[in-house]
Design a protein around this motif. Structure first.
Motif, PDB file in Angstrom:
ATOM      1  N   HIS A 148       0.839  -1.200   0.000  1.00  0.00           N
ATOM      2  CA  HIS A 148       0.000   0.000   0.000  1.00  0.00           C
ATOM      3  C   HIS A 148       0.876   1.253   0.000  1.00  0.00           C
ATOM      4  O   HIS A 148       0.595   2.221  -0.719  1.00  0.00           O
ATOM      5  CB  HIS A 148      -0.938  -0.040   1.214  1.00  0.00           C
ATOM      6  N   GLN A 206      -8.734 -11.016   4.276  1.00  0.00           N
ATOM      7  CA  GLN A 206      -9.895 -10.167   4.531  1.00  0.00           C
ATOM      8  C   GLN A 206      -9.619  -9.429   5.831  1.00  0.00           C
ATOM      9  O   GLN A 206      -9.422 -10.058   6.874  1.00  0.00           O
ATOM     10  CB  GLN A 206     -11.170 -10.996   4.638  1.00  0.00           C
ATOM     11  N   GLN A 207      -9.550  -8.107   5.748  1.00  0.00           N
ATOM     12  CA  GLN A 207      -9.297  -7.291   6.938  1.00  0.00           C
ATOM     13  C   GLN A 207     -10.062  -5.986   6.825  1.00  0.00           C
ATOM     14  O   GLN A 207     -10.212  -5.427   5.745  1.00  0.00           O
ATOM     15  CB  GLN A 207      -7.808  -7.027   7.138  1.00  0.00           C
ATOM     16  N   ASP A 208     -10.556  -5.529   7.959  1.00  0.00           N
ATOM     17  CA  ASP A 208     -11.248  -4.243   8.043  1.00  0.00           C
ATOM     18  C   ASP A 208     -10.408  -3.360   8.948  1.00  0.00           C
ATOM     19  O   ASP A 208     -10.512  -3.428  10.168  1.00  0.00           O
ATOM     20  CB  ASP A 208     -12.659  -4.432   8.603  1.00  0.00           C
ATOM     21  N   ASP A 209      -9.540  -2.591   8.328  1.00  0.00           N
ATOM     22  CA  ASP A 209      -8.579  -1.771   9.044  1.00  0.00           C
ATOM     23  C   ASP A 209      -8.765  -0.321   8.593  1.00  0.00           C
ATOM     24  O   ASP A 209      -8.999  -0.084   7.408  1.00  0.00           O
ATOM     25  CB  ASP A 209      -7.172  -2.285   8.688  1.00  0.00           C
ATOM     26  N   PRO A 210      -8.650   0.645   9.490  1.00  0.00           N
ATOM     27  CA  PRO A 210      -8.826   2.045   9.084  1.00  0.00           C
ATOM     28  C   PRO A 210      -7.862   2.487   7.978  1.00  0.00           C
ATOM     29  O   PRO A 210      -8.194   3.343   7.164  1.00  0.00           O
ATOM     30  CB  PRO A 210      -8.571   2.840  10.365  1.00  0.00           C
ATOM     31  N   GLU A 211      -6.682   1.880   7.940  1.00  0.00           N
ATOM     32  CA  GLU A 211      -5.690   2.247   6.923  1.00  0.00           C
ATOM     33  C   GLU A 211      -5.854   1.488   5.612  1.00  0.00           C
ATOM     34  O   GLU A 211      -5.528   2.004   4.552  1.00  0.00           O
ATOM     35  CB  GLU A 211      -4.275   2.027   7.464  1.00  0.00           C
ATOM     36  N   LEU A 212      -6.325   0.245   5.696  1.00  0.00           N
ATOM     37  CA  LEU A 212      -6.407  -0.587   4.496  1.00  0.00           C
ATOM     38  C   LEU A 212      -7.422  -1.704   4.702  1.00  0.00           C
ATOM     39  O   LEU A 212      -7.175  -2.642   5.461  1.00  0.00           O
ATOM     40  CB  LEU A 212      -5.025  -1.187   4.175  1.00  0.00           C
ATOM     41  N   THR A 213      -8.549  -1.596   4.026  1.00  0.00           N
ATOM     42  CA  THR A 213      -9.571  -2.636   4.067  1.00  0.00           C
ATOM     43  C   THR A 213      -9.370  -3.544   2.863  1.00  0.00           C
ATOM     44  O   THR A 213      -9.233  -3.062   1.735  1.00  0.00           O
ATOM     45  CB  THR A 213     -10.981  -2.013   4.047  1.00  0.00           C
ATOM     46  N   LEU A 214      -9.329  -4.851   3.116  1.00  0.00           N
ATOM     47  CA  LEU A 214      -9.155  -5.833   2.051  1.00  0.00           C
ATOM     48  C   LEU A 214     -10.181  -6.939   2.189  1.00  0.00           C
ATOM     49  O   LEU A 214     -10.450  -7.370   3.307  1.00  0.00           O
ATOM     50  CB  LEU A 214      -7.739  -6.430   2.115  1.00  0.00           C
ATOM     51  N   HIS A 244     -10.833  -4.617  -1.311  1.00  0.00           N
ATOM     52  CA  HIS A 244     -11.329  -3.239  -1.433  1.00  0.00           C
ATOM     53  C   HIS A 244     -12.839  -3.242  -1.220  1.00  0.00           C
ATOM     54  O   HIS A 244     -13.550  -4.040  -1.837  1.00  0.00           O
ATOM     55  CB  HIS A 244     -10.976  -2.675  -2.808  1.00  0.00           C
ATOM     56  N   PRO A 245     -13.358  -2.370  -0.360  1.00  0.00           N
ATOM     57  CA  PRO A 245     -14.773  -2.462   0.031  1.00  0.00           C
ATOM     58  C   PRO A 245     -15.798  -2.196  -1.071  1.00  0.00           C
ATOM     59  O   PRO A 245     -16.942  -2.604  -0.936  1.00  0.00           O
ATOM     60  CB  PRO A 245     -14.899  -1.427   1.151  1.00  0.00           C
TER      61      PRO A 245
END
Length: 162
Positions: A78, A112-120, A122-123
């Motif tokens: 990123h 699969q991650q929901d992170d304030p810097e990088l959501t994967l 892509h939402p």
């Protein structure tokens, strides 16, 4: 040695010499340590999207997708994408505003991650024909983690008329 992870990166540009910018950005990504460029989809032109929908007054985008293998972490990849954007004069003044270059990390393996810097993943990838179409062109078996086959997602968008 770290096993490479397959990632998908979406490219978009609607200001300046769009085609030259996309080509240059793909070369810069390919030249980045820890990145192997595997495929770049044919470039398509699409209207600009704003939070309220299509903006026919804004310059159109050129879009493509690249498949890469990387030994970088998602955060490091990123950061590489942000550096390439910055090198091409990317300004982040307005959300969904016009831009010289937009690089989005769409998927990083199956992560699969929901992170304030990088959501994967892509939402909004599953809502974007300009991502799904080019991706499908370079990977007929593509799967968007948590959403399903890219071919089915694209077909559903086409049925909706998106």
């Amino acid at each position: 040695m770290t096993t490479p992870t397959r990632a998908v990166v979406a490219f978009g540009a609607n200001l300046g010499d769009r085609e030259a910018t996309l080509l240059s950005a793909a070369r810069e990504l390919a030249d980045s340590e820890g990145v192997v460029l595997r495929a770049v989809a044919p470039v398509i032109e699409t209207p600009a999207l704003r939070p309220h929908g299509v903006d026919p007054e804004a310059p159109a985008y050129l879009n493509t997708v690249a498949l890469i293998d990387t030994t970088l972490s998602p955060a490091a990849l990123h950061a590489v994408l942000r550096r390439v954007e910055d090198a091409h004069g990317r300004v982040r003044a307005e959300r969904w505003g016009d831009r010289t270059l937009d690089l989005d990390l769409i998927v990083y393996g199956e992560l699969q991650q929901d992170d304030p810097e990088l959501t994967l993943p892509h939402p909004r990838a599953h809502e974007r024909a300009f991502v799904l179409g080019p991706w499908l062109a370079v990977d007929a078996d593509a799967v968007l983690p948590g959403r399903g086959r890219v071919s089915a997602l694209l077909a559903a968008l086409e049925e909706e008329g998106s």
